[in-house]
Design a protein around this motif. Structure first.
Motif: not given
Length: 316
Positions: A268-285
């Motif tokens: 809400a204050d205009g800052v981009w935040r990382v909410v999750e990290v994952g291995d790309g092999q099992v990340s959905d598209l």
């Protein structure tokens, strides 16, 4: 490492009803890979999760060499078993079991992303085991006061937000224990690693774009940007997002994994935040994402950063 179109080999989950076809969810990617000159092989995901890695890789030819995996999530221990079974057949996963665990599970990636992601704490736990109230109180002692969300090392239950995800006030120990207990109950045998509690941050949705965006990193470089798979639209807020990627790039490089996804949301204050990290092999598209661009990410080491096509454009 398989980095060229001619030598890229990818393991896909097979269709549960037809061992000769890729699972319908990944069939379009497998076709794109073959059209690009790559090799698509099939593994039995159900057999792997059942503990039979040898049966899972029975259709993988001997001497395959380095391969990527592209399919449903695999618990880290089973992923290591998959790699071991492949090695006995003269193959190996490009993403090592150690790298997979670091990117796939929050305790593996959290330190690299500290300062870019909500403050978190975690407790190892086995399926069905609910941490006691005293243990949970100690766990959240290092979190800022206020609201929090509950998840395991990999997944949350955000669709059961009030009962198994959101804690309005960490000072309410009974509520914290109740939400954690319900979360553990609903996860059942699929509880991954343990219980995680993350400080709640209020995110907003930029106009006409996705609430969360997924950035796909290959060898520390952002290659593709899509909406989060849960988003109703595949529009991302460029170029405003680009400036947010530099600190994320440093964190991805520090993590040291070859294929990583980062989910970003605008606070809400205009800052981009990382909410999750994952291995790309099992990340959905995202369903509207460019499948051909995704395949190029795997087959071409120097594939450029690609943002989604405009609304209404048919993916290649």
């Amino acid at each position: 490492m398989a980095t060229t179109t001619a030598t890229t080999t990818v393991l896909y989950c097979r269709d549960p009803l037809n061992e000769r076809r890729a699972d319908a969810h990944f069939a379009a990617q497998a076709r794109q890979l073959r059209d690009a000159g790559g090799t698509a092989l099939l593994i039995d995901h159900d057999a792997l999760l059942a503990g039979d890695a040898e049966r899972a890789v029975a259709r993988v030819p001997e001497g395959t060499g380095a391969v990527w995996y592209r399919g449903w999530m695999i618990p880290s221990g089973h992923y290591a078993a998959l790699d071991a079974a492949l090695r006995r057949r003269g193959g190996e996963l490009v993403v090592t079991p150690e790298a997979y665990r670091r990117a796939h599970e929050l305790p593996g990636w959290y330190e690299s992303f500290a300062g870019l992601t909500p403050v978190s704490g975690w407790l190892p736990a086995v399926p069905g085991a609910v941490p006691d109230p005293e243990g949970l109180a100690a766990l959240v002692a290092g979190l800022p006061p206020g609201a929090a969300v509950v998840k395991d090392y990999v997944k949350s239950r955000k669709h059961e937000w009030d009962e198994a995800c959101y804690v309005p006030d960490l000072a309410d120990r009974a509520a914290l224990h109740r939400v954690v207990a319900r979360f553990v109950e609903l996860q059942g045998e699929f509880l991954a690693g343990g219980v995680v509690v993350r400080a709640f941050e209020h995110f907003v949705t930029p106009e006409a774009t996705a609430a969360e965006v997924r950035v796909w990193w290959r060898d520390g470089v952002p290659r593709l940007v899509t909406a989060h798979p849960d988003s109703p639209v595949n529009e991302v807020p460029e170029p405003a997002l680009e400036s947010a990627l530099e600190p994320v790039r440093a964190a991805v490089e520090a993590l040291g994994c070859p294929f990583v996804t980062t989910d970003l949301a605008l606070r809400a204050d205009g800052v981009w935040r990382v909410v999750e990290v994952g291995d790309g092999q099992v990340s959905d598209l995202h369903r509207e994402a460019d499948q051909a661009a995704f395949v190029r990410l795997l087959t071409a080491h120097e594939a450029p950063l690609r943002t989604p096509a405009p609304s209404g454009t048919t993916p290649a």
